[in-house]
Design a protein around this motif. Structure first.
Motif, short mmCIF file in Angstrom:
data_model
loop_
_atom_site.label_atom_id
_atom_site.label_comp_id
_atom_site.label_asym_id
_atom_site.label_seq_id
_atom_site.Cartn_x
_atom_site.Cartn_y
_atom_site.Cartn_z
N ASP A 73 -0.74 -6.13 -21.49
CA ASP A 73 -1.83 -5.63 -21.04
C ASP A 73 -1.94 -6.05 -19.46
OD1 ASP A 73 -2.97 -7.85 -21.45
OD2 ASP A 73 -4.34 -7.14 -22.88
N GLY A 74 -1.19 -7.41 -19.21
CA GLY A 74 -1.23 -7.87 -17.93
C GLY A 74 -2.64 -8.73 -17.86
N ARG A 75 -3.31 -9.16 -18.78
CA ARG A 75 -4.56 -9.93 -18.72
C ARG A 75 -4.18 -11.32 -18.68
NH1 ARG A 75 -9.20 -6.67 -22.22
NH2 ARG A 75 -9.07 -4.69 -21.24
N GLN A 76 -3.19 -11.69 -19.41
CA GLN A 76 -2.92 -13.31 -19.46
C GLN A 76 -1.45 -13.55 -18.96
OE1 GLN A 76 -5.00 -15.82 -21.06
NE2 GLN A 76 -6.55 -14.09 -20.85
N TYR A 77 -1.47 -14.66 -18.28
CA TYR A 77 0.07 -15.09 -17.72
C TYR A 77 0.17 -16.68 -18.26
CZ TYR A 77 -0.48 -11.30 -14.53
OH TYR A 77 -0.51 -9.97 -13.68
N TRP A 78 1.21 -17.19 -18.28
CA TRP A 78 1.54 -18.54 -18.66
C TRP A 78 2.72 -18.73 -18.18
CZ3 TRP A 78 1.44 -14.33 -22.01
CH2 TRP A 78 2.85 -14.25 -22.67
N ARG A 79 3.02 -20.09 -17.76
CA ARG A 79 4.34 -20.60 -17.43
C ARG A 79 5.44 -20.73 -18.52
NH1 ARG A 79 3.99 -25.95 -13.51
NH2 ARG A 79 6.34 -25.74 -14.16
N THR A 80 6.69 -20.16 -18.27
CA THR A 80 7.72 -20.62 -18.97
C THR A 80 8.12 -21.87 -19.12
OG1 THR A 80 9.25 -19.77 -17.54
CG2 THR A 80 8.56 -18.04 -18.82
N ARG A 83 -1.16 -23.75 -20.67
CA ARG A 83 -2.48 -22.88 -21.00
C ARG A 83 -2.13 -21.70 -20.31
NH1 ARG A 83 -6.45 -22.37 -17.12
NH2 ARG A 83 -6.51 -23.53 -15.28
N PRO A 84 -2.72 -20.49 -20.65
CA PRO A 84 -2.77 -19.13 -20.24
C PRO A 84 -3.73 -18.97 -19.22
CG PRO A 84 -3.74 -18.97 -22.33
CD PRO A 84 -3.34 -20.33 -22.25
N ILE A 85 -3.67 -18.29 -18.07
CA ILE A 85 -4.37 -17.86 -17.04
C ILE A 85 -4.85 -16.60 -17.05
CG2 ILE A 85 -4.38 -19.92 -15.88
CD1 ILE A 85 -2.36 -18.93 -13.91
#
Length: 241
Positions: free
Chosen positions: A229-236, A193-195
């Motif tokens: 835009d750096g708003r969402q991160y997620w694990r590869t 899930r994105p954070i």
């Protein structure tokens, strides 16, 4: 204490040994490799209340014993008779016998599970198996050739596993060591899930005061992806995932 780096015998006796020293499982105490086991057992008794008790009451997510079970096991370790134990806990003697039976059954289940796990996941492996890393954006070199044994030793050196949540003791200088510690840090980030950045910082801040450095290296080495835009991160993911 990092359970994954210790053998069952290490856990049972309350201390473990490396090539250079012997270490207490529950504090920073250490001794020369020639130190008698009786000396270390004396330390365990005086400082930690014995050999069995600190293990039984170990504050770890892997210790699933209830408080009642921990207290019963601590009492069993003293060799107290069932009748006397029943009076102490205000239980019927039959209840004490049933609890012993339950503990034995759990031990049999654990033994079988361990055999199954080792058969499936450890058969055919060698100590030099390399850990799996995310696909790297740059040139692949010896920074990414990390064996499982190397990873275990590095993580033990750089993390305080007795602290909850996970805590990094210091930031390493070598890039290979940085990659190794990132393999453990990334486990604190939820998968699938994105954070957003605030959520990511929430997971990283307890690990190390310079959490922005953690975040940057997790991205640089491919453990995390983010939107433009750096708003969402997620694990590869890796091949193992």
């Amino acid at each position: 204490m990092d359970l994954t780096s210790l053998t069952i015998d290490d856990l049972k006796r309350g201390w473990h040994q490396t090539a250079t020293a012997r270490y207490c499982n529950y504090c920073d105490a250490s001794w020369e490799t020639t130190t008698a086991a009786a000396t270390i057992e004396q330390h365990l008794t005086i400082v930690h209340g014995g050999i069995q008790s600190p293990l039984i009451h170990l504050a770890s997510r892997y210790n699933t014993l209830t408080t009642k079970q921990q207290n019963l096991l601590t009492a069993f370790a003293t060799g107290i008779k069932d009748a006397d134990l029943a009076k102490q806990f205000q239980l019927a003697a039959a209840t004490i016998r049933h609890q012993k039976f339950t503990f034995r059954e759990k031990a049999k289940q654990a033994k079988l599970y361990l055999a199954i796990y080792q058969s499936v996941f450890e058969s055919g492996q060698t100590p030099n198996d390399l850990i799996v890393l995310p696909e790297q954006p740059g040139i692949i070199d010896d920074r990414f050739a990390i064996t499982e044994d190397e990873a275990v030793q590095t993580l033990k050196q750089y993390f305080n596993f007795d602290h909850d949540p996970l805590q990094l003791k210091r930031w390493p200088k070598k890039q290979k060591t940085i990659v190794t510690i990132l393999t453990r840090i990334i486990d604190e980030i939820p998968m699938n899930r994105p954070i957003n950045e605030d959520e990511l910082n929430h997971y990283l801040q307890p690990i190390y005061f310079d959490y922005t450095t953690l975040r940057r290296y997790l991205i640089d080495y491919g453990f995390l992806k983010r939107t433009v835009d750096g708003r969402q991160y997620w694990r590869t993911t890796t091949k193992e995932d």
